[in-house]
Design a protein around this motif. Sequence first.
Motif, PDB file in Angstrom:
ATOM      1  N   SER A  37       2.296  -6.323   8.446  1.00  0.00           N
ATOM      2  CA  SER A  37       1.520  -5.707   7.371  1.00  0.00           C
ATOM      3  C   SER A  37       0.673  -4.563   7.905  1.00  0.00           C
ATOM      4  O   SER A  37       0.518  -3.531   7.246  1.00  0.00           O
ATOM      5  CB  SER A  37       0.612  -6.747   6.721  1.00  0.00           C
ATOM      6  N   TYR A  38       0.091  -4.764   9.095  1.00  0.00           N
ATOM      7  CA  TYR A  38      -0.737  -3.754   9.744  1.00  0.00           C
ATOM      8  C   TYR A  38      -0.248  -3.609  11.185  1.00  0.00           C
ATOM      9  O   TYR A  38       0.191  -4.592  11.797  1.00  0.00           O
ATOM     10  CB  TYR A  38      -2.213  -4.162   9.713  1.00  0.00           C
ATOM     11  N   SER A  47      -1.781   4.325  -0.394  1.00  0.00           N
ATOM     12  CA  SER A  47      -2.519   4.630   0.835  1.00  0.00           C
ATOM     13  C   SER A  47      -1.613   5.251   1.876  1.00  0.00           C
ATOM     14  O   SER A  47      -2.050   6.074   2.691  1.00  0.00           O
ATOM     15  CB  SER A  47      -3.150   3.348   1.389  1.00  0.00           C
ATOM     16  N   SER A  48      -0.350   4.870   1.878  1.00  0.00           N
ATOM     17  CA  SER A  48       0.612   5.486   2.794  1.00  0.00           C
ATOM     18  C   SER A  48       0.855   6.941   2.412  1.00  0.00           C
ATOM     19  O   SER A  48       0.908   7.833   3.279  1.00  0.00           O
ATOM     20  CB  SER A  48       1.932   4.714   2.762  1.00  0.00           C
ATOM     21  N   HIS A  91      -4.603   1.418  -5.284  1.00  0.00           N
ATOM     22  CA  HIS A  91      -4.728   0.908  -3.911  1.00  0.00           C
ATOM     23  C   HIS A  91      -3.781  -0.274  -3.669  1.00  0.00           C
ATOM     24  O   HIS A  91      -3.017  -0.293  -2.719  1.00  0.00           O
ATOM     25  CB  HIS A  91      -6.170   0.487  -3.606  1.00  0.00           C
ATOM     26  N   GLY A  92      -3.873  -1.252  -4.531  1.00  0.00           N
ATOM     27  CA  GLY A  92      -2.994  -2.409  -4.410  1.00  0.00           C
ATOM     28  C   GLY A  92      -1.816  -2.343  -5.357  1.00  0.00           C
ATOM     29  O   GLY A  92      -1.051  -3.303  -5.470  1.00  0.00           O
ATOM     30  N   HIS A 111       0.794  -1.233   0.000  1.00  0.00           N
ATOM     31  CA  HIS A 111       0.000   0.000   0.000  1.00  0.00           C
ATOM     32  C   HIS A 111       0.827   1.284   0.000  1.00  0.00           C
ATOM     33  O   HIS A 111       0.741   2.115   0.914  1.00  0.00           O
ATOM     34  CB  HIS A 111      -0.974   0.003   1.193  1.00  0.00           C
ATOM     35  N   HIS A 139      -3.617   0.458   6.355  1.00  0.00           N
ATOM     36  CA  HIS A 139      -2.777   0.595   5.171  1.00  0.00           C
ATOM     37  C   HIS A 139      -1.695   1.660   5.313  1.00  0.00           C
ATOM     38  O   HIS A 139      -0.902   1.858   4.399  1.00  0.00           O
ATOM     39  CB  HIS A 139      -3.664   0.881   3.954  1.00  0.00           C
TER      40      HIS A 139
END
Length: 795
Positions: A103-104, A45-46, A334-335, A42, A72
């Motif tokens: 990841s999160y 999103s970052s 996004h991805g 991401h 994200h």
Amino acid sequence: MSKKIEQLKELEGQILWLACWMVHHANHIRPKGDQQIKIGGHQASSASIVSIMTALYFSVLKPEDRVAVKPHASPIFHAIQYLMGNQELDRMKNFRGFGGVQSYPSRTKDIDDVDFSTGSVGLGVGITAFASMIQDYIQHKSWAAEKPMGKMVALVGDAEMDEGNIFECLQEGWKHDLRNVWWIIDYNRQSLDGVIREGLWKRLEPIFEAFGWEVVRLKYGVKQRAAFEQPGGDKLKEWIDNCPNQLYSALTYQGGKAWRARLLDEIGDQGDVTKLIESYSDEELGELMNNLGGQCVESLVEAFESIDHDRPTVFISYTIKGWSTPLAGHKDNHGGLMTTTQMDEFKRQMGVADGEEWEKFSLVKDAAAIQKFLDQVPFFAQGTRRFSAPSVEVGAPVELADREIASQAGFGKILDEIAKNNPTLSERIVTTSPDVTVTTNLTGWVNRKGLFARNELNDEFKDQRIPSAQKWAFSPDGQHIELGIAEMNLFLLLGAAGLSHSVFGERLLPIGAVYDPFVARGLDALNYACYQDSRFMIVGTPSGVTLAPEGGAHQSIGTQLIGMSQDGLAAFEPAYVDELSAIMHWAFDYMQRDGEGDPDERTWLRDETGGSVYLRLSTNPIEQPQWRKDDAFKQGVIDGAYWMREPGPNAEIVIAYQGVVAPEVIEAAGRIGEDRRDIGVLACTSADRLNAGWTAAQRARRRGQADAQSHIDRLLAQLPPHCTIITVTDGHPATLGWLGAVAGHRTVPLGVEHFGQTGTIADLYAHYGINADAIVSVAQNIVAGRPMRHLREVI
């Protein structure tokens, strides 16, 4: 521009670079071996939230504040922690790898200063509201040390606003006079599958305002606001306000030339507007149109620092998804990941030299000045903010004298006795329930301890001298938090309360009561609470088809399996109240443990780590045995099973049961035992702990520890090979059906696999084949040597 803003912007660029490089390294540079799937991360999103997080962490937040970072934004969060010395470079290089940064953001898996785990979108938002309620609760207790009140901050992706649990908690917050909460919406208007619908902000603002929140819209950055002040600027502002989300995103991706062509075509007037547009180069025009409020550190600091009250506040912060990267604005970002070519160009634009990709200050002009600035940042001034709290003495277990009682009623009486006779323990207990306080037997506790509210509210029925069994008075001293019918809220509140020792430095022992079938309605939040290693007791009651007149909607089937499969949750289903008392006594200690996790080689359970506890209880009053006090009985109850009736050396039948079906099993065993003396009855209080110990012992044996034996291994080792185990429970038969695999015994599992219906307990037990007659019939067919096919027909 002030010196502070200059330094914040330098940090903003450094953080963005490190976050994007971390993701790129994981996907394009780090060896993958045989793994072919995309690692992800991401980047876009970052990028959209980097300005918000820079302003917060390095200018606005104080040590007492707590933050739930949108999932994200994990790379941004870890980059910030890396700059502050709270994250290791090797873990950054191993982003999304085994042992690397998660990841999160994760309280339990990451080493840096995570306040709240996030991952299941929406839940990290909601828990901040309930954490604020718990902060208020603690502040009003006489035993709590004085501490500054902190803001509970949630960084929210705009697509997260589709999550229903967010809106469920708004109403609960309004009821409890919520304060000290900020939700900052990263309004980049793009989600995984596309672009956010037009006008979402128009729907959000009145909802928040209706529940008493202040709404702050951060739409324009300082560059845009300056442009609006120029001749023709009003037309530019009007165009921006009316521009559809998809068009704004597309033009952002295309860049300055596309912006110029579109603006001149639609609002060019050969006068002031045209002159204004032409005063910018293509690059400058692109920067101007990307200078939204949520992407402007100066505007963000100004807005955050302008809040001078403790009312809940939501900031709708307009941002660009993929801001300042080659992915900016593209609907697939996004991805998406920057290609190697795009990363090379991004690296050039950022000014990062080859070989300095991981340097903390690779983009900083004066490293010493920036380090001095970081050393004085208030949020990090006291180091990491993970607290501990002393354990609470549990005292002696409660004894009751009732000869016939339901386990649910026993729970209420035990809690009431603790309230009367154990002030050390009881003052740290906080209870809650989603509008089923009375029907889950919490009334006695609440009558003694009262309901919590920051401001006193009398019980009008009491004042009017109207007879009532409930004494519902609200006060700051109260110890029950009233909730509406929303199980997600219940588990989020329990999750927040169960972290109080770590987040606020004060020990709470939270207990929640819920109708057992509706555990599933809050399952995501339950899993979320356990993932954070929150500590609480959840009481699911009434349960099973034993709740006969209520019908299938209120009769749980699979909750035993939830208890068995949920990590961080020890599940019990006692039949008798002396078992329940032993479990609750153990549970209050277990909820406070914080050991290393080495297995106990007696059971192979990792009890020293502690955890949360789930009790599945019943409304059916059953005759109680003489109160059992011996240590062997109590230990068997805690370990998960004990012999109610010891089997003889030639036992052909053992009946293993869990829960309220105990009287049916005992009756059946008595009838079978008239001509079969060696029959055994195994009382299972926790299929969860039996199964966990068994599987752990199997792992140990596979690793070479041949003598590893779990509790259930030892219990069943005394059975002859020809013995058949009949398992019985008011729930899914798989709960105990695995017992035959322990030592290879033939097993006939009895239980409930289909939705129930209304009727008497006798009707339903007979219908599902879990009554004494069904058990006896199965046993008789086993003894007669009938094949398994015939046994299924009997059941």
